[in-house]
Design a protein around this motif. Sequence first.
Motif, short mmCIF file in Angstrom:
data_model
loop_
_atom_site.label_atom_id
_atom_site.label_comp_id
_atom_site.label_asym_id
_atom_site.label_seq_id
_atom_site.Cartn_x
_atom_site.Cartn_y
_atom_site.Cartn_z
N LYS A 159 0.82 -1.22 0.00
CA LYS A 159 0.00 0.00 0.00
C LYS A 159 0.85 1.26 0.00
O LYS A 159 0.44 2.28 -0.58
N ARG A 206 -1.62 -11.68 -3.62
CA ARG A 206 -1.31 -10.35 -4.15
C ARG A 206 -2.34 -9.33 -3.66
O ARG A 206 -1.98 -8.18 -3.33
N THR A 207 -3.60 -9.73 -3.60
CA THR A 207 -4.63 -8.80 -3.15
C THR A 207 -4.47 -8.43 -1.67
O THR A 207 -4.54 -7.25 -1.29
N THR A 239 -3.27 -15.10 -6.65
CA THR A 239 -4.04 -13.87 -6.85
C THR A 239 -4.51 -13.28 -5.52
O THR A 239 -4.44 -12.07 -5.28
N ASN A 240 -4.99 -14.14 -4.62
CA ASN A 240 -5.44 -13.63 -3.32
C ASN A 240 -4.28 -13.14 -2.47
O ASN A 240 -4.44 -12.19 -1.70
N SER A 285 -2.98 -4.65 -0.04
CA SER A 285 -3.84 -3.77 0.76
C SER A 285 -3.22 -3.38 2.10
O SER A 285 -3.87 -2.69 2.88
#
Length: 344
Positions: A78, A119-120, A116-117, A124
């Motif tokens: 972030k 990375r998400t 993918t999760n 954040s």
Amino acid sequence: MGLSVFAIVLVVMAIALAFSVIKIVPQGREFTVERFGKYTRTLSPGISFLTPFVEGIGRRMNMMEQVLDVPQQEVITKDNAMVKVDAIVFIQVMSASAAAYRVDDLNYAITQLCSTNLRTVVGSMELDEVLFQRDSINSRLLTVIDAATEPWGVKVNRIEIKDLTPPVDITNAMARQMKAERERRAIITEADGEKQAAIARAEGAKQAAILEAEGRKEAAFRDAEAREREAEAEARATAMVSQAIAAGDVNAINYFVAQKYVEAFAELARSPNQKTVIVPAEMGGLVGTIAGLGELVGLAKEQQQDRRDDRQAARPAQRATTTNSPPPPQTAPRRPRGSVPGTE
């Protein structure tokens, strides 16, 4: 010859038919059965029989817990910091039919879903949170991936972040920060130690001062008591001498004079600056004084003996009065006490 070949062919066909009909499923595995390409049932571990030429084995599923490795990838946090992160995921197939027919290439699908999760979730969060909150990342990933793989008949047991690698410059900054923090703690610890040592030394000095003061107090009390007793003795001696002088005995005066004379002569002899001591030529006065002291001591002894004789004489008189006996004989009169001539 033809019959033997035909027999051999029949035996081979019988063996092939037996292998296609009789199926042995090992422990930890489950096989799906297809009839003309359609799923019909699932074979559990053990021996099972299929309908020849109609049923066949579809998928052989591993029902044990498996470990999948999620490849390392770069993720931007972030606060725009690039980190390299990878993970491992523990899965277990709960429904062989769902895992076999609802997803193609189950392991690859779960690996991509985790990537993918991951990375998400990491994207954040800020870098400090990523580095110090791995448990939070693991919990969030487990919740999301387990919900996504439930329709596939798969249970995700655990997800663990295996490695987090921040950039080199951030690593160096973190190392400097850690060193500065360690130095700060060392300085604080050293200061606390010096503080405790100073307090201990002050407490020791305080106790020493108190003990020393108590010692001086006790010594002063003992000195005062000694001086008081000495003064009482001197007062009694002075009173006795005064009584002797009042009675006309000049030897008491000679006693005081001789005492002061001897003390003065002793101080003169003990003086560290005095190398030569001059003794008075006329020693007659000192000798006379000493003789007078001797007479005084003898007179004191004589008076003490007279008092003792008087007490002994008084005791028989008391006994005679009690028993009505004749009175005891009178004691002889004491000889008159003469005065000792004084020294000139």
